[in-house]
Design a protein around this motif. Sequence first.
Motif, PDB file in Angstrom:
ATOM      1  N   ALA A  93     -11.473  -9.576  30.061  1.00 28.03           N
ATOM      2  CA  ALA A  93     -12.925  -9.507  29.938  1.00 28.03           C
ATOM      3  C   ALA A  93     -13.395  -8.065  30.075  1.00 28.03           C
ATOM      4  N   THR A  94     -14.386  -7.704  29.283  1.00 29.71           N
ATOM      5  CA  THR A  94     -14.940  -6.353  29.369  1.00 29.71           C
ATOM      6  C   THR A  94     -16.021  -6.253  30.433  1.00 29.71           C
ATOM      7  N   GLY A  95     -16.694  -7.355  30.717  1.00 28.18           N
ATOM      8  CA  GLY A  95     -17.768  -7.328  31.698  1.00 28.18           C
ATOM      9  C   GLY A  95     -19.087  -6.867  31.130  1.00 28.18           C
ATOM     10  N   THR A 131     -14.266 -10.287  25.252  1.00 25.14           N
ATOM     11  CA  THR A 131     -12.914  -9.912  25.666  1.00 25.14           C
ATOM     12  C   THR A 131     -12.346  -8.891  24.699  1.00 25.14           C
ATOM     13  N   VAL A 132     -11.281  -8.252  25.138  1.00 28.52           N
ATOM     14  CA  VAL A 132     -10.591  -7.277  24.309  1.00 28.52           C
ATOM     15  C   VAL A 132      -9.101  -7.392  24.596  1.00 28.52           C
ATOM     16  N   GLN A 133      -8.279  -7.150  23.585  1.00 30.03           N
ATOM     17  CA  GLN A 133      -6.834  -7.235  23.758  1.00 30.03           C
ATOM     18  C   GLN A 133      -6.284  -5.928  24.311  1.00 30.03           C
ATOM     19  N   VAL A 134      -5.442  -6.048  25.355  1.00 28.36           N
ATOM     20  CA  VAL A 134      -4.775  -4.887  25.937  1.00 28.36           C
ATOM     21  C   VAL A 134      -3.314  -5.245  26.157  1.00 28.36           C
ATOM     22  N   ASN A 135      -2.528  -4.265  26.500  1.00 31.68           N
ATOM     23  CA  ASN A 135      -1.134  -4.523  26.841  1.00 31.68           C
ATOM     24  C   ASN A 135      -1.066  -5.475  28.038  1.00 31.68           C
ATOM     25  N   ARG A 194     -12.739   0.899  33.309  1.00 27.33           N
ATOM     26  CA  ARG A 194     -13.196  -0.444  32.942  1.00 27.33           C
ATOM     27  C   ARG A 194     -12.948  -0.682  31.463  1.00 27.33           C
ATOM     28  N   HIS A 195     -12.277  -1.811  31.150  1.00 26.25           N
ATOM     29  CA  HIS A 195     -12.043  -2.163  29.754  1.00 26.25           C
ATOM     30  C   HIS A 195     -13.380  -2.295  29.028  1.00 26.25           C
TER      31      HIS A 195
END
Length: 326
Positions: free
Chosen positions: A40-42, A48-52, A65-66
């Motif tokens: 979640a980006t908040g 949401t965003v994809q990360v490792n 923060r993403h």
Amino acid sequence: QGAYRADAGTDVVADILFFRKRRPDEEAVAAPWLGLANVATGAEEGETVQVNRWFADHPELVLGRHAIGSGPFGRTYTCLPLHEDLEPSLISAIAGLPAAIYCAKAGTIDFEPEDEVVQAMAERPDDPSIREGSFFVGEQNQLMQVVDGVPIAVKVRSGKSSDGVFAKHALVIRKLIPIRDGVRQVLKLQERDQPWQKAQVSLRIAWSSFVREFGPINFTSVSTTEDQETGEVREVHRRPNLAPFLDDPDCWLVASIEDYDLETNTARPGPIFTERVIAPPPAPVITSALDALAVVLNERGHVDLDHVSELLHRDVDDVIGELGEA
């Protein structure tokens, strides 16, 4: 984002990775960091965003923060800073990593180069402009290229073999090498404010020889293709005379010396053939003995107090006295 802004003027996001080499007797295990996960980006509910996956499982190692930002190709991932100073957070994150988890056996490293490498290095010209990727002609008239710091022979295809470069491409490279060296020589002489007219003549001879055999250096063939579904027409530009030379770091320097007309497929010599293209070095400003000493060291490589005094129009004893007080 912003970690490199002060030093490099960029807002790229950096991942700092620590890897441990697997021991010979150690079996491979699952590597969750090879996958992705949604976080979640908040910023907005449900965004949401994809990360490792590693960063998703270890949020304490994300020093920000993403978020989703705007990039040259649309929406893209970014990591917004939580604090202005990242150094304490980075030190804390690194300190939390496992320590002393790899015990390698002490061994010796053989720094003696192989005989083939020694022989190859002997072929390399003592010229700082010959660097990684540069083509040159070796002592046995062999076409060579510097790869990983070592000169290697360029293989030329023969018969039905697919290994190496085409014979015509090898000829193009051989013809472009004296042009490249000629350009470098003209620029070097102009930079040093030394006579460069003879070097310009040599450059013109090398360029004319190439043009007679292969046409302009920047010869460009243009082809068009049309997408049957969209009707979009695309132009493809090919430069067959430059393509074999693209690995050489001076490729585009060579391409810049002629004025090429795509419409008529003709080229004429550029300014470097007849003009000065590098401004002469500015005269040094000498206001003290230290200034004069710096000029002498730059010109002669050693201290020459007589020459220092000549530049200042003063006695040697006065110069020594001023230098002693500096």
